[in-house]
Design a protein around this motif. Sequence first.
Motif, mmCIF file in Angstrom:
data_model
loop_
_atom_site.group_PDB
_atom_site.id
_atom_site.type_symbol
_atom_site.label_atom_id
_atom_site.label_comp_id
_atom_site.label_asym_id
_atom_site.label_seq_id
_atom_site.Cartn_x
_atom_site.Cartn_y
_atom_site.Cartn_z
ATOM 1 N N GLY A 1 0.800 -1.218 0.000
ATOM 2 C CA GLY A 1 0.000 0.000 0.000
ATOM 3 C C GLY A 1 0.833 1.267 0.000
ATOM 4 O O GLY A 1 2.051 1.258 0.156
ATOM 5 N N ASP A 2 0.156 2.378 -0.198
ATOM 6 C CA ASP A 2 0.765 3.699 -0.108
ATOM 7 C C ASP A 2 1.474 3.843 1.239
ATOM 8 O O ASP A 2 0.976 3.376 2.265
ATOM 9 C CB ASP A 2 -0.346 4.757 -0.241
ATOM 10 N N ASP A 3 2.619 4.506 1.236
ATOM 11 C CA ASP A 3 3.390 4.689 2.475
ATOM 12 C C ASP A 3 2.531 5.225 3.612
ATOM 13 O O ASP A 3 2.691 4.829 4.778
ATOM 14 C CB ASP A 3 4.552 5.662 2.250
ATOM 15 N N THR A 4 1.624 6.169 3.283
ATOM 16 C CA THR A 4 0.878 6.834 4.347
ATOM 17 C C THR A 4 -0.152 5.932 5.007
ATOM 18 O O THR A 4 -0.709 6.295 6.048
ATOM 19 C CB THR A 4 0.175 8.100 3.808
ATOM 20 N N ARG A 5 -0.414 4.750 4.452
ATOM 21 C CA ARG A 5 -1.293 3.800 5.139
ATOM 22 C C ARG A 5 -0.693 3.350 6.469
ATOM 23 O O ARG A 5 -1.421 2.900 7.363
ATOM 24 C CB ARG A 5 -1.563 2.582 4.257
ATOM 25 N N SER A 6 0.629 3.467 6.601
ATOM 26 C CA SER A 6 1.292 3.043 7.842
ATOM 27 C C SER A 6 1.815 4.225 8.653
ATOM 28 O O SER A 6 2.491 4.037 9.657
ATOM 29 C CB SER A 6 2.461 2.101 7.532
ATOM 30 N N TRP A 7 1.496 5.452 8.220
ATOM 31 C CA TRP A 7 1.995 6.633 8.933
ATOM 32 C C TRP A 7 1.042 6.988 10.064
ATOM 33 O O TRP A 7 0.002 7.592 9.864
ATOM 34 C CB TRP A 7 2.157 7.801 7.965
ATOM 35 N N GLY A 8 1.419 6.609 11.257
ATOM 36 C CA GLY A 8 0.621 6.910 12.435
ATOM 37 C C GLY A 8 1.420 6.613 13.687
ATOM 38 O O GLY A 8 2.532 6.087 13.579
ATOM 39 N N PRO A 9 0.852 6.942 14.851
ATOM 40 C CA PRO A 9 -0.529 7.360 15.063
ATOM 41 C C PRO A 9 -0.800 8.766 14.502
ATOM 42 O O PRO A 9 0.148 9.475 14.210
ATOM 43 C CB PRO A 9 -0.648 7.337 16.594
ATOM 44 N N PRO A 10 -2.130 9.097 14.426
ATOM 45 C CA PRO A 10 -3.265 8.289 14.873
ATOM 46 C C PRO A 10 -3.770 7.300 13.821
ATOM 47 O O PRO A 10 -3.662 7.550 12.619
ATOM 48 C CB PRO A 10 -4.335 9.344 15.167
ATOM 49 N N PHE A 11 -4.314 6.186 14.347
ATOM 50 C CA PHE A 11 -5.051 5.215 13.543
ATOM 51 C C PHE A 11 -6.480 5.154 14.089
ATOM 52 O O PHE A 11 -6.687 5.278 15.301
ATOM 53 C CB PHE A 11 -4.423 3.820 13.641
#
Length: 400
Positions: free
Chosen positions: A57-67
């Motif tokens: 997936g796109d990198d930002t799918r794992s950029w967190g928190p927040p989730f």
Amino acid sequence: MTRIDTSWEPAEQDLPKGGSLAGVRVLDLSRILAGPYLTMLLGDLGADVIKLERAEGDDTRSWGPPFVNGEATYFWSANRNKRSVVLDLRNESDLAAALELAATADVVVENFRPGVAERLGLGYSQVQEHNPSVVYCSISAFGDKPQASDLAGYDLLVQAVGGLMSITGTEESGPVKVGVALVDVLAALHGAVGVLAALRHREATGQGQQVGVTMLQSLLASMVNQSSAYLGTAISPSRIGNRHPSIAPYQTLRSQDGSIALACGNDKQFRSLSRALQMPFLVDDSRFHTNTDRVAHCDELIELLELRCAEIPTVELLALLRGAGVPAGPVNSIADAFETAEQLGLNPTRVVSAEGRSIPQVSSPLRLSATPVRYQLPPPVLPRYGSAGMDLRGEAADGD
């Protein structure tokens, strides 16, 4: 082999309804923020946006928190009104499928490192061979010349290299980044204007073209008066905190219990300020006669103003100034800002729902009376990547 049925015309319920760009198909090869934000803008205007993602997936799918419920709110910010397809561009058949999609697109948007799209076989000239009228938008951080090849395209780095950090903060704080990836958004906005201009040219002539935008040039252009001041004087502007280099008083001021933002843009507003604060002597002081005088003696002026403002609670101070026609406002939190926009009747949020998911979204700032912005598709979940692949409806396609 992965197969995508590029000849398939989506069912009516699967496409954005109406909009200025209804009937325009966009292939989004980009990731993170600048490219995805650009393609989201096109989707808001009615375009059918197909987002190509890797299996992870796109990198930002794992950029967190927040989730929220396992989904990154960062990804939500730039990916509504899109459908997603997963392809591995290192795989020959997947790459061929991506090229097939590009051949059906009116617009292709990519933000690979310079040269990568060409090496993959998805560069402008390669796509143009299959799709002569394509509008192909390339976003880069620093351009495609060899000397830019070792510069990574992250917003923080462009803020630093592009000079924005040098004018943000105070002498005590040192260089400070803006609190959001502003340069990505600026590049997206400039890129969207270029894409729309190219679509208009294509409508008139039938000719496609390549649209190029760099984050660095977008920043230099968007620093407007600061960039122009440097070009006119050959002197680099410096950090002055919340002050303005050319207007005074134009900054934050401490009140009795907080702070306000004050923006006196002309002499009439300054006279109104002086009367509202019961400080008429300011108008007669030679140090403050004109805006140029006030800028030259800003320290003395602010000291006098803050002595007076420190006596007055924030709510009372704002009411006093606004009643006198002086531009002033509170220093809001983001929560306060949304509440203020709601109170002003701007409808700053939308909830976009589909297939059991309801995702809160910031409303588009665009208001179009005949072709309003659409909020049809929430940011897509990541499709499962499999050997048989998927067609554009997200359903399993027959494998070969």
